[in-house]
Scaffold this motif. Sequence first.
Motif, mmCIF file in Angstrom:
data_model
loop_
_atom_site.group_PDB
_atom_site.id
_atom_site.type_symbol
_atom_site.label_atom_id
_atom_site.label_comp_id
_atom_site.label_asym_id
_atom_site.label_seq_id
_atom_site.Cartn_x
_atom_site.Cartn_y
_atom_site.Cartn_z
ATOM 1 N N GLY A 52 41.616 39.494 48.603
ATOM 2 C CA GLY A 52 41.420 39.014 49.706
ATOM 3 C C GLY A 52 42.420 38.424 50.389
ATOM 4 N N ARG A 95 37.756 36.089 46.681
ATOM 5 C CA ARG A 95 38.123 36.125 48.017
ATOM 6 C C ARG A 95 37.922 34.796 48.874
ATOM 7 N NH1 ARG A 95 38.347 40.910 49.751
ATOM 8 N NH2 ARG A 95 37.995 41.905 47.810
ATOM 9 N N GLY A 100 44.981 42.610 48.880
ATOM 10 C CA GLY A 100 44.247 42.348 50.249
ATOM 11 C C GLY A 100 44.855 43.215 51.321
#
Length: 456
Positions: free
Chosen positions: A404, A370, A424
């Motif tokens: 993410g 991420r 995410g």
Amino acid sequence: MTRELEHRRELEWRSFNDPLTGLPNRAGIMQALEQVSTEHDDTALALISIDVDDFGALNDRLGTAAGDRILAELSRRWRERLNDDALLGRRGGDEFILVLRSSEAIERLEEVMGTVIEAGHHLPVSDKGPAGASENVSVSAGISIRPPRSGLDPETVLRQADHALYESKLRRDRAWEYFDHGQYQRVASRHRTISAFRQAMHRNELSVEYQPKVNMRTGTILGVEALVRWRHPDHGLLTPGEFLPTIENDPVSIELGEYMLEEAMRQMEAWRAAGRHLPVSVNIGALQLESGDLPRRLENILDRHPDIPRADLEIEVLESTAFDNAAAAEANMRAVRELGVSMSIDDFGTGYSSLTYIKRVPANALKMDRSYVRDMLEDADDRAIIEAVVGLARAFDRLVLAEGVETVEQGRILIGMGCENGQGYAIARPLPPDALEGWLEHWTPPPEWSAVPAPA
């Protein structure tokens, strides 16, 4: 009557004192320490565990009588050269305890230790024989400084000093070592968390939430990742980052891993009964991956849920995981794949040997860390890394997924770079099974994502 009283006094004195040196023995020094701890809890206290180096060899060479004389003279010098703030005792053999009972004495601790060491020079071996016959002895010491109002009991402080003494003897490059109280507090806190977590498992305080993984352009649901939650009685709902780093090197992490695998299979069964096909991925840690019986125990879990296709269970392995036994871990990964279970490399790009990892780990997918996605809109280097990971995935025929993804713009750029799969907050937060059902019924990708042309 007089002889009887004298005998009793002698026995009482010997209960708390050492006949050879006249110093308090272990019982005497601990009794004095209890009193000091009670009366001076608001001030620091230094406890020093001292051991004469190679005293057994000296005794063998010179005889026990000479050894006793050396210990007695060493004790006399210490008692004579240390001030009244120092409490000295003999634990037995060549082991001594020194306690500094004032802040002033502790501030001069290095000087005190110099005095302790210097006292070992030119110790007389015997009052007979050649004039001036002497021995030099060295000592090792461990120092524990009890902070004011710490509540630490004398036995604990003594164990800390003994630990520091052990470190001093191991290193041999310095006559004394300090016990690290900061480290002690961290270790103590870790053990408390591990104990509480083990109890939490037995009290059914754990629950599982599921975060969707999707094709961002088409909206296809690829599966979900199982994420543990701890319903802590005092601190509320705790996420993995708040306790997993603490327990990851303890055997309880293996128990957690098996709990998560079992829960994933059970939940897939429930979804299957409701007519929904949803693969689940589970993270497992280094200890479990290195465990010799991982393949057998995993197969037992799979056999308890025969209606679930084995490929629907995916095990995620952190690329950054440091293995104490890398060969065992790699053998287990291959065994996992032979059982028909899928595997992915999590947080890909954060380790130091990504190319080697792709080659050696039999993974189906790469999950891009991420951190690259977070800064990709501002950082050209992160975008370059993403493009490189996408290229690696294509070259090695692996699915690639970005972790993410928190904004629509991040997702749009990723799709344009060839990374269509994502996970995410811009897609969904981790959800309990009931809430996930509602999300699955209504989720569609943002128009900006659907508008990105499919790759040629």
